[in-house]
Design an enzyme around this catalytic site. Sequence first.
Site, short mmCIF file in Angstrom:
data_model
loop_
_atom_site.label_atom_id
_atom_site.label_comp_id
_atom_site.label_asym_id
_atom_site.label_seq_id
_atom_site.Cartn_x
_atom_site.Cartn_y
_atom_site.Cartn_z
CB ALA A 1 41.49 48.44 41.90
CB THR A 2 36.61 51.05 41.41
OG1 THR A 2 37.04 51.38 42.73
CG2 THR A 2 35.09 51.06 41.37
CD GLN B 1 45.79 49.37 49.68
OE1 GLN B 1 46.97 49.65 49.82
NE2 GLN B 1 44.85 50.30 49.56
CB SER C 1 44.69 50.38 42.13
OG SER C 1 44.64 51.79 42.28
CG HIS D 1 45.37 55.72 43.01
ND1 HIS D 1 45.09 56.15 44.29
CD2 HIS D 1 44.32 54.96 42.64
CE1 HIS D 1 43.92 55.67 44.67
NE2 HIS D 1 43.43 54.95 43.69
CB THR E 1 40.70 56.89 22.94
OG1 THR E 1 39.86 57.10 21.80
CG2 THR E 1 42.14 57.22 22.58
CB CYS F 1 36.51 54.33 48.84
SG CYS F 1 37.92 54.13 47.74
#
Length: 376
Positions: A71-72, A180, A200, A202, A242, A327
């Site tokens: 997401a960043t 989220q 995101s 994860h 890639t 973060c």
Amino acid sequence: MPIYLDCNATTPLEPEVRDILLHYLTEEYGNEGSRTHELGARAKQAVQRARDQVASVVGAQRDEVVFTSGATESNNLALLGLRRTGEDSGRRHILTTSIEHKAVLEPCEIFADSGFEVERLPVGESGWIDPDTVARALRPDTLLVSVMQVNNETGVRQPLEEIATVLGDHPAYLHTDAAQGFGKDLAPLRNPRIDLISVSGHKLYAPKGVGALIARRRGYDRPPLQPLMHGGGQERGLRPGTLPVALIAALGKAAELAERDAAKRSEICRQFRGKALSALSGLEIKLTGDQSRVINHVLNFSVTGLDSEALMVALKDLVAVSNGSACTSSSYTPSHVLAAMGMDGQRAHGCVRLSWCHMTPEIDWEAVVERIRSLV
């Protein structure tokens, strides 16, 4: 090991997702760009299937999905990818909120350094932005409005659908950091007025290192994004390199399962939250934000007179919890989110966040409460 209650920082791998990940790491490990053999063809098929799976969650099309590292990166591409359009058109006004993740606020600082006018709209104690505030701030030269779907620290949902209505036919692009909420709160992201959605892996029971940016067309027109990196034509020229097929296939499977099981997972998390609130009620906790808008898998609270660091140390052998965004965990300054909500420093230093998921085991809440009570 303590029971993990920090799913807003990262989630465990869903078993079916892990199986897909390992399959494409160890068996069908071809390069998606290899066109001369079967392993390359299978890799391409896996990537295309993942595009469909991710797109389906928000009612988008496969060619509107760009895979990223998370997401960043998606936030940076969505925001800074529009900079040239703003410069060329003279639309140099950006709207965002004071509670966004740093992955949105810091790109906004780059806009400001480049001569754009950036407004961070305020929120109150409730923790959500009033759509009327957005309506009043909107200008003819507004290029972009960026509002997160669910706040990572408080769990408070933002009124995305109402903000989409406010924008209506205005040419400004609407972006949401959905790290989220993607796959957990389905309806808001299906609003076609939301142009750009950051995802995101994860946070969705997929591996770290993979995410997506969904860039919806308006009619036949794609958002006019420019790449931030160069060196290949992958991902429609927006994101060279890639493709990590195993990570992408895993994200696709996670998206499929999230859409399929959304209601069941939400109910499990709702029941878990009810048990937590019931157990903690005797401690006279103060809940953070408008609880009517908090998503089912998050609980942010403080206990009068108790510092969050002391609380986390006391509970570390029972449960793993946090006191803010992972973060910015190296910083001991009060959360910018809590400060934006008008919370004083003492209470902000006392706030802890519990976040769980459908795979979280049962908690011995009596032991947790007794441990906290011993500190008060």
